[in-house]
Design a protein around this motif. Structure first.
Motif, short mmCIF file in Angstrom:
data_model
loop_
_atom_site.label_atom_id
_atom_site.label_comp_id
_atom_site.label_asym_id
_atom_site.label_seq_id
_atom_site.Cartn_x
_atom_site.Cartn_y
_atom_site.Cartn_z
N ASP A 235 -4.92 12.07 6.84
CA ASP A 235 -3.74 11.38 6.29
C ASP A 235 -2.50 12.25 6.40
O ASP A 235 -1.42 11.77 6.73
N ALA B 265 6.41 5.76 4.77
CA ALA B 265 5.80 6.00 3.46
C ALA B 265 6.92 6.09 2.43
O ALA B 265 8.06 6.43 2.75
N LEU B 266 6.58 5.78 1.18
CA LEU B 266 7.62 5.79 0.15
C LEU B 266 8.21 7.18 -0.05
O LEU B 266 9.38 7.31 -0.44
N VAL C 113 -8.41 -1.43 -1.59
CA VAL C 113 -7.17 -0.67 -1.82
C VAL C 113 -6.61 -0.09 -0.52
O VAL C 113 -5.41 -0.12 -0.28
N THR C 114 -7.49 0.43 0.33
CA THR C 114 -6.99 1.17 1.50
C THR C 114 -7.22 0.47 2.83
O THR C 114 -6.71 0.94 3.85
N ARG D 180 6.97 1.87 10.10
CA ARG D 180 6.24 1.97 8.85
C ARG D 180 6.64 3.30 8.21
O ARG D 180 6.43 4.36 8.79
N PRO E 266 -1.49 4.17 10.67
CA PRO E 266 -2.51 4.08 9.64
C PRO E 266 -3.54 5.19 9.82
O PRO E 266 -3.89 5.53 10.95
N GLN F 206 0.82 -1.22 0.00
CA GLN F 206 0.00 0.00 0.00
C GLN F 206 0.85 1.26 0.00
O GLN F 206 0.45 2.27 0.56
N GLY F 207 2.04 1.20 -0.58
CA GLY F 207 2.88 2.40 -0.61
C GLY F 207 3.64 2.64 0.68
O GLY F 207 4.15 3.75 0.91
N TYR F 208 3.71 1.64 1.54
CA TYR F 208 4.46 1.76 2.80
C TYR F 208 5.48 0.65 2.91
O TYR F 208 5.22 -0.49 2.50
N ARG G 284 -1.26 10.18 -3.68
CA ARG G 284 -1.73 9.89 -2.32
C ARG G 284 -2.87 10.83 -1.93
O ARG G 284 -3.88 10.39 -1.37
N GLY H 252 -6.36 0.40 7.61
CA GLY H 252 -6.75 1.52 6.76
C GLY H 252 -5.63 2.50 6.52
O GLY H 252 -5.19 3.18 7.44
N SER H 253 -5.15 2.55 5.30
CA SER H 253 -4.06 3.47 4.96
C SER H 253 -4.28 4.07 3.59
O SER H 253 -4.66 3.37 2.66
N VAL H 254 -4.01 5.34 3.48
CA VAL H 254 -3.98 5.99 2.18
C VAL H 254 -2.51 6.06 1.78
O VAL H 254 -1.69 6.53 2.55
N GLY H 255 -2.18 5.56 0.60
CA GLY H 255 -0.78 5.59 0.20
C GLY H 255 -0.62 5.32 -1.28
O GLY H 255 -1.41 4.57 -1.87
N ALA H 256 0.37 5.95 -1.86
CA ALA H 256 0.58 5.78 -3.30
C ALA H 256 1.62 4.69 -3.52
O ALA H 256 2.62 4.63 -2.84
#
Lengths: 289, 338
Positions: B297, A211-212, B255-256, A209, B312, A176-178, B62, B184-188
């Motif tokens: 976020d 993030a990218l 997705v999230t 954790r 998260p 998930q981008g992490y 993101r 639950g995570s928002v991430g690109a």
């Protein structure tokens, strides 16, 4: 006056007696009985240490995550107390983990000798080797194992002195981008420190954790997946993932690797050898001769 | 109690403009709050810099994902509360969350959890849940709302039990990672560039369907018979909305993971301010929900240097949303319940 009436044993009692007798026969049938003390190990690193001490024959129960082959597998790291009890152990080795604390209390309440050494840092590893060696009457082998570990670690440290510090990202997983990595404080953090590398997630919790975008900003020169997984079984798979971020120095230079086994991720008797292999990798990244 | 003014086009557009300003403002704020080390000048001009990549490949996707997810969850919550005539309905109540969580965890824990497969498993799980719950809640060709609600709750509980079985059998490390995913995570993820477009399409279709159903939802609030007499088919409206909401929410959860409280707190707060008319509540909830998730976020990113790790976003929405919801109930119990 009370009359005592003696009745014939119920049929189920006879069945239990027969089953117990058969069970007793089963343990020894066709197997060499384990020497005393009989040990159940519920920690993969402890099982590996016992094996490295030449005491595998003492193991009468291990987890399905233990690499040692031969002893019966009695469950996961949260094995049922009954399964442990059934092995009739003289010693049960758990880890000093919160997830095993309740099990340790249960086993102690059942009258078993349950010990829970820590396996977090390298000092913990030395202490665990010594403790298990003493418990198994293998003090000399334990001392030799610790000496070999210290020799390898000293060599890795010596090599680090002649190399520039390399910024490293250790990866447990990416999703998930992490990135899930170590924040230091464990054997991986200690190994990086000893080998003269800089952990870009230093200061975070044991499982950190990131993030990218934080990875991009910190610019690691080496990205090392600490063990092969389903998603990233080898270097090629990991590079295929990271290729979308060529702005990361490690990706640009092709320094993305997957450690070929779990001997880096697990704090076991192989850590000295892993430190030397890590030194080789860091030499390559730093461009050292 | 003073009556609210009727919903005129001017009032509608004024509120929507305010909502859009909030959502855009949140996105701009997130850009600076979420990555303080970003030099916007370099990020916009120097295509060879890491800052350019950080902005274009990570930060903007993101933020976009946060906007889409927030809008979907908040509008879905508002629509479901109207559809089920139940103020506690939220996007996860129909079993979609349980199905998605179980599907995602199953493919991850049995070892197929690559970046794209886990969301796919989650989506299939959500759709499976939708099929089961809808089939069980349908009587003589009609969906019984209360029955659907109860079946959804039971299905989520069953999915939770299935999840526990998987966790008991799986490697502890994989379990920990799966739990993090579900939080639950928002991430690109630049290695999966298709995820955001797929999510946007699924959510977009759902949002359009919800907005087009606003009048029908208003009539449904008067009762099924009244709605029917005014030309709205309650059964058809329910079926269509349940399906599109489930698809949109299923894609979101896949997705999230589970980002809780957005679908509950945002519609209630919006209704409290502008009244119950779905023609305004639905789009305004989408805009406010979008801004809420993006700010939440960005706050986890802003807190990361101090904590050493990124929480998260679902943790933050729950920590903020829970007390906020309680405060709303305490101050305006009657109107929130309405």
């Amino acid at each position: 006056m009370t009359r005592v009436v003696q009745r014939a044993p119920a049929p189920w009692v006879a069945l239990v007696v027969v089953a117990a007798a058969l069970g007793g026969c089963g343990r020894g049938a066709g197997q060499v009985p384990a020497p005393t003390p009989r040990v159940v190990s519920l920690v993969p690193a402890a099982s590996a240490i016992i094996d490295a001490l030449g005491a595998k024959a003492h193991l009468v129960g291990v987890t399905r995550y233990c690499a040692v082959t031969g002893p019966p597998v009695i469950g996961g790291m949260d094995a049922r107390p009954e399964a442990v009890l059934a092995q009739d152990p003289d010693l049960v080795v758990l880890g000093d983990y919160p997830s095993q604390a309740a099990l340790r209390e249960q086993l102690t309440a059942l009258g078993l000798n349950a010990v829970a050494p820590s396996f977090v840092g390298i000092d913990d590893l030395r202490a665990a080797v010594t403790r298990l060696g003493a418990a198994l009457g293998r003090e000399a082998a334990a001392a030799a194992l610790v000496a070999a570990l210290d020799r390898d670690l000293a060599l890795a440290k010596e090599r680090a002195a002649s190399r520039r510090p390399v910024k490293v990202l250790l990866v447990y997983d990416v999703q998930q981008g992490y990135v899930y990595t170590t924040g230091g404080g464990d054997h991986l953090g200690a190994l990086l420190d000893l080998c003269g590398a800089r952990n870009i997630a230093q200061g975070g919790p044991l499982t950190t954790r990131l993030a990218l975008d934080a990875v991009l900003a910190r610019g690691p020169e080496l990205i090392l997946h600490v063990a092969p997984g389903e998603a990233y079984p080898d270097d090629a798979a990991a590079r295929a993932y990271w290729k979308s971020l060529p702005e990361v120095p490690a990706v640009r230079a092709g320094h993305v690797y997957v450690w070929p086994d779990d001997h880096l991720a697990q704090n076991g008797p192989w850590i000295g050898a892993a430190a030397l292999q890590l030194s080789d990798l860091l030499d390559r990244v730093a461009g050292a001769p | 109690m003073r009556a609210r003014p009727a919903l005129t086009p001017r009032r509608l557009w004024l509120w929507l403009a305010a909502g859009a300003v909030f959502a855009v403002g949140a996105a701009v704020l997130a850009l600076f709050l979420g990555m303080p080390e970003l030099d916007l000048g370099t990020a916009l001009s120097d295509a060879s810099s890491w800052q350019y990549a950080a902005l274009h490949k990570l930060q903007l996707p993101r933020i976009s994902q946060g906007l889409v997810v927030g809008a979907t969850l908040a509008a879905s919550g508002a629509a479901l509360q109207g559809l089920l005539r139940n103020p506690l309905a939220d996007p996860f109540i129909l079993g979609v969350s349980g199905g998605a969580a179980l599907g995602s965890a199953a493919v991850t824990l049995v070892g197929f959890g690559t970046a794209l497969v886990a969301p796919l498993g989650g989506f299939l799980g959500a759709m499976g849940a939708l099929l089961v719950v809808t089939a069980l809640a349908t009587e003589a060709g009609r969906i019984a709302p209360l029955r659907m609600l109860l079946i959804g709750v039971v299905f989520n509980a069953l999915a939770g039990a299935g999840l526990m079985v998987l966790q008991a059998l799986a490697d502890p490390g994989a379990v920990q990672l799966t739990l993090m995913r579900l939080m639950g995570s928002v991430g690109a993820d630049p290695s999966e560039p298709l995820l955001l477009p797929i999510l946007t399409v699924a959510s977009g279709v759902g949002l359009v369907a919800m907005l087009l159903s606003a009048r029908g939802l208003n009539l449904l609030a008067l009762g099924d018979d009244t709605a029917r007499s005014l030309g709205v088919s309650p059964d058809r409206l329910r079926l269509v909305l349940f399906v599109v909401i489930s698809v949109a929410v299923g894609a979101t959860v896949a997705v999230t993971g589970l980002i809780g409280f957005v679908g509950l707190i945002v519609p209630h707060a919006v209704r409290l301010v502008v009244g119950p008319d779905h023609r305004l509540v639905l789009p305004l909830s989408a805009l406010v929900g979008a801004g809420f998730v993006v700010v939440a976020d960005a706050s986890v990113s802003a807190l990361a240097p101090a904590l050493g790790t990124e929480l998260p976003v679902g943790v933050v929405t729950a920590l903020v949303g829970g007390p906020l919801f309680l405060a709303l109930l305490r101050h305006r119990p009657t109107r929130v319940a309405e």
